[in-house]
Scaffold this motif. Sequence first.
Motif, PDB file in Angstrom:
ATOM      1  N   ASP A  67       0.830  -1.202   0.000  1.00  0.00           N
ATOM      2  CA  ASP A  67       0.000   0.000   0.000  1.00  0.00           C
ATOM      3  C   ASP A  67       0.867   1.256   0.000  1.00  0.00           C
ATOM      4  N   ALA A  68       1.926   1.245   0.792  1.00  0.00           N
ATOM      5  CA  ALA A  68       2.834   2.394   0.833  1.00  0.00           C
ATOM      6  C   ALA A  68       3.501   2.601  -0.530  1.00  0.00           C
ATOM      7  N   LEU A  69       3.886   1.517  -1.183  1.00  0.00           N
ATOM      8  CA  LEU A  69       4.503   1.623  -2.504  1.00  0.00           C
ATOM      9  C   LEU A  69       3.509   2.165  -3.530  1.00  0.00           C
ATOM     10  N   ILE A  70       2.278   1.697  -3.470  1.00  0.00           N
ATOM     11  CA  ILE A  70       1.250   2.190  -4.393  1.00  0.00           C
ATOM     12  C   ILE A  70       1.061   3.694  -4.218  1.00  0.00           C
ATOM     13  N   GLU A  71       0.951   4.153  -2.981  1.00  0.00           N
ATOM     14  CA  GLU A  71       0.772   5.585  -2.725  1.00  0.00           C
ATOM     15  C   GLU A  71       1.991   6.384  -3.181  1.00  0.00           C
ATOM     16  N   PHE A  72       3.180   5.868  -2.922  1.00  0.00           N
ATOM     17  CA  PHE A  72       4.408   6.528  -3.363  1.00  0.00           C
ATOM     18  C   PHE A  72       4.428   6.666  -4.883  1.00  0.00           C
ATOM     19  N   LEU A  73       4.061   5.583  -5.578  1.00  0.00           N
ATOM     20  CA  LEU A  73       4.075   5.620  -7.039  1.00  0.00           C
ATOM     21  C   LEU A  73       2.983   6.528  -7.594  1.00  0.00           C
ATOM     22  N   ARG A  74       1.848   6.601  -6.918  1.00  0.00           N
ATOM     23  CA  ARG A  74       0.798   7.523  -7.373  1.00  0.00           C
ATOM     24  C   ARG A  74       1.309   8.964  -7.358  1.00  0.00           C
ATOM     25  N   LEU A 108       4.579   3.670 -15.361  1.00  0.00           N
ATOM     26  CA  LEU A 108       4.362   3.553 -13.917  1.00  0.00           C
ATOM     27  C   LEU A 108       2.880   3.377 -13.612  1.00  0.00           C
ATOM     28  N   ALA A 109       2.024   4.066 -14.356  1.00  0.00           N
ATOM     29  CA  ALA A 109       0.577   3.948 -14.141  1.00  0.00           C
ATOM     30  C   ALA A 109       0.103   2.526 -14.442  1.00  0.00           C
ATOM     31  N   VAL A 110       0.632   1.934 -15.490  1.00  0.00           N
ATOM     32  CA  VAL A 110       0.284   0.544 -15.814  1.00  0.00           C
ATOM     33  C   VAL A 110       0.748  -0.383 -14.699  1.00  0.00           C
ATOM     34  N   ALA A 111       1.967  -0.176 -14.229  1.00  0.00           N
ATOM     35  CA  ALA A 111       2.514  -1.014 -13.157  1.00  0.00           C
ATOM     36  C   ALA A 111       1.687  -0.881 -11.884  1.00  0.00           C
ATOM     37  N   VAL A 112       1.262   0.338 -11.553  1.00  0.00           N
ATOM     38  CA  VAL A 112       0.455   0.539 -10.346  1.00  0.00           C
ATOM     39  C   VAL A 112      -0.868  -0.218 -10.455  1.00  0.00           C
ATOM     40  N   GLY A 113      -1.431  -0.292 -11.634  1.00  0.00           N
ATOM     41  CA  GLY A 113      -2.646  -1.089 -11.822  1.00  0.00           C
ATOM     42  C   GLY A 113      -2.428  -2.536 -11.423  1.00  0.00           C
ATOM     43  N   HIS A 114      -1.284  -3.082 -11.789  1.00  0.00           N
ATOM     44  CA  HIS A 114      -0.963  -4.462 -11.403  1.00  0.00           C
ATOM     45  C   HIS A 114      -0.737  -4.583  -9.897  1.00  0.00           C
ATOM     46  N   LEU A 115      -0.094  -3.580  -9.300  1.00  0.00           N
ATOM     47  CA  LEU A 115       0.109  -3.598  -7.851  1.00  0.00           C
ATOM     48  C   LEU A 115      -1.217  -3.549  -7.108  1.00  0.00           C
ATOM     49  N   ILE A 116      -2.146  -2.744  -7.592  1.00  0.00           N
ATOM     50  CA  ILE A 116      -3.464  -2.664  -6.960  1.00  0.00           C
ATOM     51  C   ILE A 116      -4.191  -4.003  -7.078  1.00  0.00           C
ATOM     52  N   ASP A 117      -4.103  -4.641  -8.243  1.00  0.00           N
ATOM     53  CA  ASP A 117      -4.719  -5.966  -8.409  1.00  0.00           C
ATOM     54  C   ASP A 117      -4.144  -6.960  -7.400  1.00  0.00           C
ATOM     55  N   LEU A 118      -2.825  -6.942  -7.221  1.00  0.00           N
ATOM     56  CA  LEU A 118      -2.197  -7.842  -6.255  1.00  0.00           C
ATOM     57  C   LEU A 118      -2.669  -7.536  -4.844  1.00  0.00           C
ATOM     58  N   TYR A 119      -2.727  -6.266  -4.489  1.00  0.00           N
ATOM     59  CA  TYR A 119      -3.194  -5.873  -3.161  1.00  0.00           C
ATOM     60  C   TYR A 119      -4.591  -6.443  -2.900  1.00  0.00           C
ATOM     61  N   GLU A 120      -5.481  -6.280  -3.852  1.00  0.00           N
ATOM     62  CA  GLU A 120      -6.855  -6.741  -3.678  1.00  0.00           C
ATOM     63  C   GLU A 120      -6.941  -8.266  -3.553  1.00  0.00           C
ATOM     64  N   ILE A 121      -6.148  -8.990  -4.337  1.00  0.00           N
ATOM     65  CA  ILE A 121      -6.182 -10.458  -4.270  1.00  0.00           C
ATOM     66  C   ILE A 121      -5.632 -10.937  -2.926  1.00  0.00           C
ATOM     67  N   ILE A 122      -4.515 -10.361  -2.487  1.00  0.00           N
ATOM     68  CA  ILE A 122      -3.933 -10.778  -1.209  1.00  0.00           C
ATOM     69  C   ILE A 122      -4.896 -10.470  -0.067  1.00  0.00           C
ATOM     70  N   ALA A 123      -5.508  -9.296  -0.092  1.00  0.00           N
ATOM     71  CA  ALA A 123      -6.478  -8.947   0.955  1.00  0.00           C
ATOM     72  C   ALA A 123      -7.633  -9.932   0.968  1.00  0.00           C
ATOM     73  N   GLU A 124      -8.081 -10.363  -0.195  1.00  0.00           N
ATOM     74  CA  GLU A 124      -9.180 -11.325  -0.261  1.00  0.00           C
ATOM     75  C   GLU A 124      -8.765 -12.689   0.295  1.00  0.00           C
ATOM     76  N   VAL A 125      -7.540 -13.118  -0.007  1.00  0.00           N
ATOM     77  CA  VAL A 125      -7.048 -14.388   0.545  1.00  0.00           C
ATOM     78  C   VAL A 125      -6.997 -14.308   2.064  1.00  0.00           C
ATOM     79  N   ILE A 126      -6.396 -13.246   2.587  1.00  0.00           N
ATOM     80  CA  ILE A 126      -6.266 -13.089   4.042  1.00  0.00           C
ATOM     81  C   ILE A 126      -7.640 -13.029   4.696  1.00  0.00           C
ATOM     82  N   ASP A 127      -8.564 -12.282   4.102  1.00  0.00           N
ATOM     83  CA  ASP A 127      -9.910 -12.173   4.664  1.00  0.00           C
ATOM     84  C   ASP A 127     -10.649 -13.508   4.619  1.00  0.00           C
ATOM     85  N   SER A 128     -10.471 -14.274   3.565  1.00  0.00           N
ATOM     86  CA  SER A 128     -11.136 -15.576   3.454  1.00  0.00           C
ATOM     87  C   SER A 128     -10.621 -16.562   4.491  1.00  0.00           C
ATOM     88  N   VAL A 129      -9.317 -16.553   4.698  1.00  0.00           N
ATOM     89  CA  VAL A 129      -8.726 -17.439   5.716  1.00  0.00           C
ATOM     90  C   VAL A 129      -9.185 -17.014   7.105  1.00  0.00           C
TER      91      VAL A 129
END
Length: 141
Positions: A67-74, A108-129
Motif C-alpha cells: 500500500d505504501a509503494l502504491i501511494e508513493f508511485l501515485r 508507472l501507471a500501468v505497473a500501479v494497476g498491477h500492484l493494486i490488483d495484487l493488493y486486492e487479491i492478497i487482501a481477499e485471501v487473508i480475509d477468506s482465511v
Amino acid sequence: MIDDLSHREFVLALTADAVIQARIVRDQLFDIVIPALAPHRRALAVTVKRELTANTFLSEDFLDELDALIEFLRIEIEKGIETVWIPDEHNVHGGHEQRIFDAHARPLAVAVGHLIDLYEIIAEVIDSVEAERLIEDLIGA
C-alpha cells in the motif's frame, strides 16, 4: 464437510491467482518501476520485490508495504501528468479536461494497476482465511 472443501478450494484458487499476480508484479517492479526511480528512491520497491521473490507476500505486513509503494508511485505518476482543456463546441460545457501522461508516468501507471490488483487479491485471501478461522471458532465454541 462439502462446504469446507468448497471454501478450501475457493481459497486455493484465490491463492493461485495471488501467486500469478505476484509474478506479474515482480516483473513490473524489475523491468519498469525500479529502473524508473532514482537510486535513493528505490528502497521500498526493492523490498516489495524481495518479498515477492521469497514468496512471503501473504501477510498483513506485506499489504502495508505494498500500500505504501502504491501511494508513493501515485505521487510519482502525478508529477508526470499534465491536465489540458480540450475545447469542443458540441459539449455542453464547451469542452473537457484530458490528462496527458509523459513517458515516465505512463508505464508507472500501468505497473500501479498491477500492484493494486495484487493488493486486492492478497487482501481477499487473508480475509477468506480469517473468515474460515472465525467460523471454526464459532462452531467450536
